[in-house]
Structures are given as C-alpha cells and as structure tokens.
Design an enzyme around this catalytic site. Structure first.
Site, PDB file in Angstrom:
ATOM      1  N   CYS A  96       0.698  -1.285   0.146  1.00  0.00           N
ATOM      2  CA  CYS A  96       0.024   0.133  -0.051  1.00  0.00           C
ATOM      3  C   CYS A  96       0.851   1.090  -0.097  1.00  0.00           C
ATOM      4  O   CYS A  96       1.796   1.447   0.684  1.00  0.00           O
ATOM      5  CB  CYS A  96      -0.922   0.100   1.176  1.00  0.00           C
ATOM      6  SG  CYS A  96      -2.018   1.410   1.364  1.00  0.00           S
ATOM      7  N   HIS A 167       1.561  -7.509  -6.565  1.00  0.00           N
ATOM      8  CA  HIS A 167       0.799  -6.570  -7.510  1.00  0.00           C
ATOM      9  C   HIS A 167       1.803  -5.965  -8.431  1.00  0.00           C
ATOM     10  O   HIS A 167       2.804  -5.405  -8.137  1.00  0.00           O
ATOM     11  CB  HIS A 167       0.135  -5.192  -6.778  1.00  0.00           C
ATOM     12  CG  HIS A 167      -0.428  -4.501  -7.541  1.00  0.00           C
ATOM     13  ND1 HIS A 167      -1.514  -3.484  -7.015  1.00  0.00           N
ATOM     14  CD2 HIS A 167      -0.398  -3.989  -8.676  1.00  0.00           C
ATOM     15  CE1 HIS A 167      -1.697  -2.714  -7.732  1.00  0.00           C
ATOM     16  NE2 HIS A 167      -1.381  -2.902  -8.766  1.00  0.00           N
ATOM     17  N   ASN A 207      -1.582 -10.112  -8.939  1.00  0.00           N
ATOM     18  CA  ASN A 207      -2.590  -9.129  -8.783  1.00  0.00           C
ATOM     19  C   ASN A 207      -2.306  -7.867  -9.659  1.00  0.00           C
ATOM     20  O   ASN A 207      -1.126  -7.627  -9.870  1.00  0.00           O
ATOM     21  CB  ASN A 207      -2.531  -8.887  -7.044  1.00  0.00           C
ATOM     22  CG  ASN A 207      -3.477  -7.604  -6.991  1.00  0.00           C
ATOM     23  OD1 ASN A 207      -2.912  -6.626  -6.291  1.00  0.00           O
ATOM     24  ND2 ASN A 207      -4.564  -7.547  -7.250  1.00  0.00           N
ATOM     25  N   GLY A 208      -3.053  -7.141  -9.851  1.00  0.00           N
ATOM     26  CA  GLY A 208      -3.010  -5.695 -10.729  1.00  0.00           C
ATOM     27  C   GLY A 208      -3.484  -6.041 -12.048  1.00  0.00           C
ATOM     28  O   GLY A 208      -2.988  -6.693 -12.958  1.00  0.00           O
TER      29      GLY A 208
END
Length: 333
Positions: A96, A167, A207-208
């Site tokens: 994050c 990600h 992810n992403g």
C-alpha cells in the site's frame, strides 16, 4: 512446496470496501474464493475494539487478515490474536502506497526494508500455525524492479515465507496518489512470471489489472493464483464464476442472472439479521450496486439502492423494490 488450491482465486484487500458485509456478499457468490479483510494495523488489533475491527462471520472462511506494521513483536502478537479469532491466514501489507501507511512505516515502503519483513515473518511464524504470507509490489520509486523484487522475495522467503501475492506495478511514494498508484504505473506481468519461473518452490499469486475471469484463467497457466480487486468489487457478478475457475481452470465472463439471484437469496438472511441488529441497510447494499452491471434495469437497480437504502429504518423491502427493476419475476416470487 505443494501449492494449496485455496490460492487459485482471491479477492484483494481494499480499504473501505472489503469489510465484513462485503465479504459475506462475495461469499454468497462464491463458496471457494479466498477473501481478505481490509488492512488493519497491528497496534489496532492489539489495543483496539477487536470485534469491530476484525470480527467476521463463520461463513466467510477461508478468510485472510491483512496486517499493517513493521515491528516484529507487535506483528507476532497481532498474528496470535488473529489465529485465536480463527483466521485462516495472516498477511503482511508491503504494497500500500498511501501517505498514512508511509508515516507508519509499513506498506510499500517495506519493499526497501526486506530484512524487517523477514524478521517479522520469523517472529509471526514462531507464535502461529496458520500461514504467514506477504503482499508486495515489484519495486518502489526509482528502485530497479528485477533486483528489488527478487532480492525482497529471496530475503523474506529465507525467513520462511512461501506465499507472495505480487501487485505487478511499482509503487510511487511521492508524485502519485493511492488511487493513481493502482492504475498509472505500468503493469509488468512478465517480471512476475520470471519470478515464478526462477523460484518454482514459492507460491506466486498475480495481482493488478485483471478485469475478467477469462484473463484470470489465462494467467493461471503461469501463476499459482490470481487476485482481483476493483473488478471483483465493481462487477461482482464475475465472482459467480470463481468456483468453476478454481475447479476447472475455465474462465467465463457472461453475467449468470440465475446465479446472481441465487446469491441474493443466500445473502438475504444475513441482511435481515444485520438490519434487525441495528446495521444500516446501506452498509450492505453499497457493495451490491454493480451486481447487474450491463444488464437491463441495472441503472434503476443502482438508483433504488442508492436513494432508499440510506434512509432511516430502510428494510429489505428496498432490496425487493430494486430487484423488481432487473428481475420482476424474482421479486414477485
């Protein structure tokens, strides 16, 4: 390691979105998808109102608690609490990019502190028997992606972590907002594929930017699992195909109206219980607005829920009124 089937498909942790009501709605659509909480700081888990912060319903399993923090002792204590609560896994947020996360020295900035993450993994694994996993980016700011990602993963894996959700973008800690960080940095699936190929003993979940189940199925030819975030939230009907993806590897994208209606029936008793206990109807319906995206009546469905579920005392009659906009025969049944 033998890759656990639970990692094949998961719904990403999303602040202000994947709360317990959202997860129960997603579970009504899929029995097998791995669900994640919003990120909760280790300090909050240790010192805060645990039932409010990390309480969940038994039907949510399998479910992961994502933790934010950089103090190995605090993360270990929060992990122990998570295991006592019955969570299936704890995950360290190393991806994050928000200012709040940076000021607390956790999230994506930990990509630059692999030794800290490794020490945290080791401390957590000493006190829990559930998996301790890591979610990260490929790099931060001007750091070289391959060198950063491989070095980070190798250091943390040496401490005992076997599962990494990546990600596939850089995180820019200055110059981009958290929202922009989810879309502006270019995706680099190839780099994450190289990581999987060269570290075959690790479970690598991609992810992403994955928007459809057919895309997810294609990525499963390379990776051990896929994680969808915004697509799963904004067009939740795709989750009705998650179990088939997990079981057969087939990715279907069309909206299955029958499955969506069945999911609402599964979710309805939970909604009724929550409303009876004082929860606002809108706390649940806000996660359902995109269920019928692209279908006839979808705009009216959203309008009814958006305008009427927020009113004091709103009950399930609002859901029935909204449902009549997209499936009159179901609403009258």
């Amino acid at each position: 390691m033998q890759i656990n089937q639970v990692y094949i498909f998961s719904v990403a942790p999303m602040m202000d979105w994947t709360d317990r009501h959202c997860r129960m709605f997603h579970r009504a659509l899929s029995d097998q998808a791995l669900l994640w909480t919003e990120m909760v700081t280790a300090d909050a888990v240790i010192h805060g109102d645990r039932e409010r912060l990390i309480g969940y319903s038994a039907a949510e399993h399998p479910v992961v608690l994502q933790l934010g923090g950089s103090d190995p002792e605090k993360l270990a204590e929060a992990s122990r609490i998570a295991e006592d609560f019955g969570y299936d896994e704890v995950n360290i947020n190393c991806g994050c990019p928000s200012d709040r996360v940076q000021s607390g020295r956790f999230g994506a900035c930990l990509m630059q502190e692999p030794e800290t993450v490794a020490a945290s993994v080791a401390a957590m694994q000493k006190v829990v028997s559930i998996p301790v996993t890591v979610k990260c980016r490929v790099a931060v700011d001007e750091d070289p992606p391959r060198e950063t990602l491989f070095g980070f993963v190798d250091t943390v894996a040496d401490a005992g972590c076997e599962v990494f959700t990546v990600h596939a973008r850089k995180a820019w800690l200055s110059g981009l907002s958290p929202k922009e960080n989810r879309t502006v940095p270019p995706l680099d699936y190839g780099l994450v594929a190289e990581l999987k190929a060269e570290r075959p003993g690790l479970a690598i979940i991609l992810n992403g930017g994955i928007k459809t189940m057919s895309e997810a199925a294609d990525h499963l030819k390379t990776f051990d699992g896929v994680m969808l975030g915004r697509a799963a939230y904004q067009t939740p009907a795709l989750l009705a195909h998650a179990d088939q993806l997990i079981e057969t590897g087939e990715g279907r994208d069309e909206v299955d109206m029958a499955a969506c209606l069945a999911a609402l029936e599964r979710y309805r008793p939970y909604m009724a219980e929550q409303v009876a206990g004082g929860t606002k109807l809108s706390s649940m319906t806000r996660h359902m607005l995109g269920l019928f995206a692209g279908q006839p009546g979808a705009r009216a469905w959203r309008r009814v829920l958006s305008e009427k579920a927020v009113k004091p005392g709103a009950g399930l009659d609002v859901l029935d009124e909204a449902l009549a906009q997209v499936a009159p025969e179901a609403a009258l049944a």
